[in-house]
Design an enzyme around this catalytic site. Structure first.
Site, mmCIF file in Angstrom:
data_model
loop_
_atom_site.group_PDB
_atom_site.id
_atom_site.type_symbol
_atom_site.label_atom_id
_atom_site.label_comp_id
_atom_site.label_asym_id
_atom_site.label_seq_id
_atom_site.Cartn_x
_atom_site.Cartn_y
_atom_site.Cartn_z
ATOM 1 N N ARG A 55 0.818 -1.213 0.000
ATOM 2 C CA ARG A 55 0.000 0.000 0.000
ATOM 3 C C ARG A 55 0.859 1.273 0.000
ATOM 4 O O ARG A 55 0.448 2.315 -0.522
ATOM 5 C CB ARG A 55 -0.930 -0.032 1.214
ATOM 6 C CG ARG A 55 -1.859 1.173 1.353
ATOM 7 C CD ARG A 55 -2.744 0.972 2.588
ATOM 8 N NE ARG A 55 -3.379 2.204 3.034
ATOM 9 C CZ ARG A 55 -4.546 2.654 2.597
ATOM 10 N NH1 ARG A 55 -5.210 1.952 1.699
ATOM 11 N NH2 ARG A 55 -5.055 3.776 3.073
ATOM 12 N N ILE A 79 -8.011 7.383 -1.297
ATOM 13 C CA ILE A 79 -7.756 5.944 -1.298
ATOM 14 C C ILE A 79 -8.441 5.399 -0.051
ATOM 15 O O ILE A 79 -8.338 5.981 1.036
ATOM 16 C CB ILE A 79 -6.241 5.618 -1.305
ATOM 17 C CG1 ILE A 79 -6.023 4.090 -1.287
ATOM 18 C CG2 ILE A 79 -5.499 6.297 -0.161
ATOM 19 C CD1 ILE A 79 -4.566 3.672 -1.475
ATOM 20 N N SER A 80 -9.185 4.318 -0.225
ATOM 21 C CA SER A 80 -9.937 3.751 0.899
ATOM 22 C C SER A 80 -9.008 3.241 1.990
ATOM 23 O O SER A 80 -7.823 2.972 1.768
ATOM 24 C CB SER A 80 -10.816 2.597 0.407
ATOM 25 O OG SER A 80 -11.825 3.056 -0.457
ATOM 26 N N ALA A 81 -9.566 3.102 3.184
ATOM 27 C CA ALA A 81 -8.822 2.531 4.300
ATOM 28 C C ALA A 81 -8.493 1.066 4.015
ATOM 29 O O ALA A 81 -9.216 0.380 3.286
ATOM 30 C CB ALA A 81 -9.650 2.638 5.578
ATOM 31 N N HIS A 85 -10.529 -2.049 1.699
ATOM 32 C CA HIS A 85 -9.968 -2.836 0.602
ATOM 33 C C HIS A 85 -10.058 -4.328 0.929
ATOM 34 O O HIS A 85 -10.432 -5.147 0.083
ATOM 35 C CB HIS A 85 -8.512 -2.441 0.359
ATOM 36 C CG HIS A 85 -8.359 -1.152 -0.378
ATOM 37 N ND1 HIS A 85 -7.309 -0.287 -0.168
ATOM 38 C CD2 HIS A 85 -9.129 -0.575 -1.337
ATOM 39 C CE1 HIS A 85 -7.436 0.758 -0.964
ATOM 40 N NE2 HIS A 85 -8.528 0.608 -1.673
#
Length: 245
Positions: A55, A79-81, A85
């Site tokens: 990441r 960007i998602s946590a 994901h």
């Protein structure tokens, strides 16, 4: 999925920066192991893929890539946590087998598209769609640094500039579709591009949002269920996104 639901609830508190951000490790593997301990990641394959795709390569400089929190990536996008994901990969795993086709709508940094590519392998196709050209360019550079680079080079992974609400019909139908922004309703174009037997995960709503799991039956019928409450940026036009406050 009570454990996942309790993690999602971190977004309701303005004081929260995620489940374990106060003592976050700077190592990708430690983040994945923490997600496993909390029961968010159950699948060995999902854990392996998230360990392989670091990441840290996908978070802009100055960010904290291993905190369990969404992060701004510019252009009013995020960007998602990590837990989001992981949860989406768990929901889609059966539809990310070798040789399958996956569409990532609102691909942003390219992180989840890269994970999809590893899961479907070079015999499959992983397609990202993003309407901000600068994000397409930067996500391509991110992927080049990652373990998914060979699939970018051989064409089994590709990122395209397009309105995600229209999907990417050129390579449809898809075994799975992930949507990384909240739509007011499920776009019909995405349902059409979903293969019979396929699955889509999409946040739906405006002020209140639900992560919906959409399964297309072999006869073309669709079943929809709510997975959990979430908070995503809106799935909208390029102009509306760039000028939102």
């Amino acid at each position: 999925m009570e454990v996942v639901r309790s993690i999602f609830s971190c977004f309701s508190s303005p004081r929260s920066h995620g489940l374990w951000s106060s003592g976050a490790s700077d190592k990708n593997k430690a983040t994945v192991e923490q997600l496993q301990r909390y029961g968010v990641i159950k699948s060995t394959k999902v854990a392996e893929v998230m360990e392989t795709i670091d990441r840290g390569l996908f978070v802009p400089p100055g960010g904290s890539p291993y905190f369990d929190s969404p992060m701004a990536i510019g252009y009013n996008a995020t960007i998602s946590a990590p837990h989001m994901h992981a949860a989406c990969l768990e929901l889609l795993e059966d539809h990310l087998q070798a040789g399958m086709r996956a569409l990532d709508v609102g691909s942003g940094t390219g992180y989840l598209t890269a994970c999809f590519a590893l899961m479907v392998g070079p015999g499959g196709r992983a397609v990202g769609v993003e309407h901000i050209p600068e994000l397409v360019a930067s996500s391509t550079e991110n992927i080049k640094k990652s373990s998914a680079a060979p699939q970018l080079n051989d064409g089994s992974l590709s990122i395209h500039i397009a309105d995600g609400r229209e999907g990417w019909p050129e390579l449809a139908p898809y075994d799975c579709i992930h949507v990384g922004a909240a739509a007011p309703q499920i776009p019909e174009a995405l349902i059409e591009q979903l293969k019979p037997g396929g699955r889509m995960v999409i946040p739906v709503g405006t002020i209140f949002q639900e992560l919906k799991v959409v399964d297309k039956k072999q006869d073309g019928g669709v079943s929809i269920r709510d997975e959990t409450s979430v908070r995503y940026v809106p799935l909208t036009s390029k102009d509306a996104q760039l000028h939102s406050n």
